[in-house]
Design a protein around this motif. Structure first.
Motif, PDB file in Angstrom:
ATOM      1  N   PHE A  92       0.840  -1.203   0.000  1.00 45.22           N
ATOM      2  CA  PHE A  92       0.000   0.000   0.000  1.00 45.22           C
ATOM      3  C   PHE A  92       0.875   1.252   0.000  1.00 45.22           C
ATOM      4  CE2 PHE A  92      -2.944  -3.193   1.548  1.00 45.22           C
ATOM      5  CZ  PHE A  92      -4.115  -2.858   0.891  1.00 45.22           C
ATOM      6  N   PRO A  93       0.378   2.357  -0.577  1.00 43.87           N
ATOM      7  CA  PRO A  93       1.213   3.565  -0.730  1.00 43.87           C
ATOM      8  C   PRO A  93       1.530   4.297   0.572  1.00 43.87           C
ATOM      9  CG  PRO A  93      -0.998   3.972  -1.567  1.00 43.87           C
ATOM     10  CD  PRO A  93      -0.916   2.513  -1.233  1.00 43.87           C
ATOM     11  N   THR A  94       0.704   4.180   1.596  1.00 42.70           N
ATOM     12  CA  THR A  94       0.990   4.824   2.875  1.00 42.70           C
ATOM     13  C   THR A  94       0.650   3.858   4.003  1.00 42.70           C
ATOM     14  OG1 THR A  94      -1.200   5.794   3.312  1.00 42.70           O
ATOM     15  CG2 THR A  94       0.283   7.074   1.898  1.00 42.70           C
ATOM     16  N   THR A  95       1.120   4.175   5.197  1.00 37.66           N
ATOM     17  CA  THR A  95       0.832   3.314   6.346  1.00 37.66           C
ATOM     18  C   THR A  95      -0.621   3.406   6.787  1.00 37.66           C
ATOM     19  OG1 THR A  95       1.549   5.055   7.857  1.00 37.66           O
ATOM     20  CG2 THR A  95       3.191   3.417   7.222  1.00 37.66           C
ATOM     21  N   TYR A  96      -1.316   4.455   6.351  1.00 40.10           N
ATOM     22  CA  TYR A  96      -2.734   4.599   6.696  1.00 40.10           C
ATOM     23  C   TYR A  96      -3.615   3.646   5.876  1.00 40.10           C
ATOM     24  CZ  TYR A  96      -1.190   9.028   8.706  1.00 40.10           C
ATOM     25  OH  TYR A  96      -0.539   9.981   9.438  1.00 40.10           O
ATOM     26  N   CYS A  97      -3.124   3.173   4.766  1.00 42.14           N
ATOM     27  CA  CYS A  97      -3.924   2.371   3.840  1.00 42.14           C
ATOM     28  C   CYS A  97      -3.942   0.903   4.254  1.00 42.14           C
ATOM     29  CB  CYS A  97      -3.356   2.470   2.435  1.00 42.14           C
ATOM     30  SG  CYS A  97      -3.310   4.141   1.760  1.00 42.14           S
ATOM     31  N   ASN A  98      -5.062   0.245   3.949  1.00 41.22           N
ATOM     32  CA  ASN A  98      -5.162  -1.193   4.175  1.00 41.22           C
ATOM     33  C   ASN A  98      -6.282  -1.743   3.303  1.00 41.22           C
ATOM     34  OD1 ASN A  98      -7.755  -1.371   5.802  1.00 41.22           O
ATOM     35  ND2 ASN A  98      -6.574   0.025   7.090  1.00 41.22           N
ATOM     36  N   GLY A  99      -6.427  -3.031   3.331  1.00 41.87           N
ATOM     37  CA  GLY A  99      -7.492  -3.664   2.571  1.00 41.87           C
ATOM     38  C   GLY A  99      -7.319  -5.158   2.519  1.00 41.87           C
ATOM     39  N   LYS A 100      -8.379  -5.813   2.051  1.00 41.46           N
ATOM     40  CA  LYS A 100      -8.322  -7.272   1.963  1.00 41.46           C
ATOM     41  C   LYS A 100      -9.443  -7.778   1.064  1.00 41.46           C
ATOM     42  CE  LYS A 100     -11.321  -8.297   5.849  1.00 41.46           C
ATOM     43  NZ  LYS A 100     -11.562  -9.197   6.956  1.00 41.46           N
ATOM     44  N   PHE A 101      -9.235  -8.972   0.570  1.00 44.40           N
ATOM     45  CA  PHE A 101     -10.293  -9.719  -0.087  1.00 44.40           C
ATOM     46  C   PHE A 101     -11.009 -10.499   1.001  1.00 44.40           C
ATOM     47  CE2 PHE A 101      -7.533  -9.203  -3.816  1.00 44.40           C
ATOM     48  CZ  PHE A 101      -8.470  -8.846  -4.773  1.00 44.40           C
ATOM     49  N   ASP A 102     -12.314 -10.305   1.136  1.00 44.98           N
ATOM     50  CA  ASP A 102     -13.082 -11.117   2.079  1.00 44.98           C
ATOM     51  C   ASP A 102     -13.218 -12.538   1.548  1.00 44.98           C
ATOM     52  OD1 ASP A 102     -13.438  -9.056   3.898  1.00 44.98           O
ATOM     53  OD2 ASP A 102     -15.302  -8.397   2.969  1.00 44.98           O
ATOM     54  N   ASN A 103     -13.337 -12.640   0.233  1.00 45.49           N
ATOM     55  CA  ASN A 103     -13.361 -13.916  -0.473  1.00 45.49           C
ATOM     56  C   ASN A 103     -13.089 -13.597  -1.940  1.00 45.49           C
ATOM     57  OD1 ASN A 103     -15.953 -13.210  -1.704  1.00 45.49           O
ATOM     58  ND2 ASN A 103     -16.891 -13.791   0.245  1.00 45.49           N
ATOM     59  N   GLU A 104     -13.304 -14.532  -2.834  1.00 40.60           N
ATOM     60  CA  GLU A 104     -13.022 -14.300  -4.253  1.00 40.60           C
ATOM     61  C   GLU A 104     -13.958 -13.277  -4.884  1.00 40.60           C
ATOM     62  OE1 GLU A 104     -12.994 -18.016  -6.312  1.00 40.60           O
ATOM     63  OE2 GLU A 104     -11.608 -18.913  -4.883  1.00 40.60           O
ATOM     64  N   ASN A 105     -15.033 -12.925  -4.196  1.00 39.62           N
ATOM     65  CA  ASN A 105     -16.050 -12.044  -4.776  1.00 39.62           C
ATOM     66  C   ASN A 105     -16.235 -10.727  -4.046  1.00 39.62           C
ATOM     67  OD1 ASN A 105     -16.823 -13.965  -6.804  1.00 39.62           O
ATOM     68  ND2 ASN A 105     -17.778 -15.126  -5.164  1.00 39.62           N
ATOM     69  N   LYS A 106     -15.458 -10.471  -2.995  1.00 38.97           N
ATOM     70  CA  LYS A 106     -15.605  -9.221  -2.233  1.00 38.97           C
ATOM     71  C   LYS A 106     -14.235  -8.676  -1.858  1.00 38.97           C
ATOM     72  CE  LYS A 106     -20.146  -9.822  -0.192  1.00 38.97           C
ATOM     73  NZ  LYS A 106     -20.808  -8.667  -0.745  1.00 38.97           N
ATOM     74  N   ILE A 107     -14.107  -7.340  -1.999  1.00 37.78           N
ATOM     75  CA  ILE A 107     -12.875  -6.661  -1.612  1.00 37.78           C
ATOM     76  C   ILE A 107     -13.229  -5.396  -0.841  1.00 37.78           C
ATOM     77  CG2 ILE A 107     -12.715  -5.370  -3.790  1.00 37.78           C
ATOM     78  CD1 ILE A 107      -9.656  -5.577  -3.555  1.00 37.78           C
ATOM     79  N   TYR A 108     -12.384  -5.069   0.127  1.00 40.50           N
ATOM     80  CA  TYR A 108     -12.515  -3.834   0.889  1.00 40.50           C
ATOM     81  C   TYR A 108     -11.157  -3.142   0.880  1.00 40.50           C
ATOM     82  CZ  TYR A 108     -12.537  -0.633   4.816  1.00 40.50           C
ATOM     83  OH  TYR A 108     -12.405   0.484   5.591  1.00 40.50           O
ATOM     84  N   LEU A 109     -11.142  -1.825   0.561  1.00 39.57           N
ATOM     85  CA  LEU A 109      -9.913  -1.036   0.585  1.00 39.57           C
ATOM     86  C   LEU A 109     -10.165   0.271   1.321  1.00 39.57           C
ATOM     87  CD1 LEU A 109      -8.804  -1.374  -3.148  1.00 39.57           C
ATOM     88  CD2 LEU A 109      -7.798  -2.551  -1.193  1.00 39.57           C
TER      89      LEU A 109
END
Length: 130
Positions: A92-109
């Motif tokens: 990720f570009p900064t330490t404030y950023c995060n995210g994940k794939f909950d599964n193959e069909n959902k992503i959160y950033l």
């Protein structure tokens, strides 16, 4: 002669199987629907605050780096991230950023840039298009 052909065929198949890697990125590439909550805060003397929610049909695609994906979540915005063997996002570009794939069909950033009292934040929820 016939046994040499069999041995050569067997070794060729083994070589092909060994050289084929399972590319984890294949699970996630394709068309996605993104809902993006965008906020911009400018804490100077004017004190601007803008907020908008955008729905966009974007995509996740592979890059030339064999561990990297590009997430195109609006026409003007995209981010390239790395994906490990377990499907975890990093780079990720900064330490404030995060995210994940909950599964193959959902992503959160959660993406955030800025400093000195002002920042830009993109909260992104994505669902794979059927």
């Amino acid at each position: 002669m016939n046994s040499l052909v069999r041995i050569f065929t067997f070794l060729s198949v083994l070589f092909l199987l060994a050289s084929c890697k399972n590319d984890i990125r294949n699970k996630y590439v394709g068309d996605w629907q993104f809902v993006i909550e965008m906020r911009k805060i400018n804490a100077d003397s004017i004190g601007q605050f803008c907020q908008d929610t955008v729905c966009y049909i974007g995509e996740i695609c592979k890059t030339s780096n064999d561990k990297e994906i590009e997430i195109r979540y609006t026409e003007e915005h995209s981010i390239s991230l790395y994906l490990d063997e377990l499907g975890k996002l990093y780079g990720f570009p900064t330490t404030y950023c995060n995210g994940k794939f909950d599964n193959e069909n959902k992503i959160y950033l959660y993406l955030r840039w800025g400093g000195l009292g002002g920042n830009v934040t993109h909260v992104i929820n994505g669902t794979r298009k059927p």
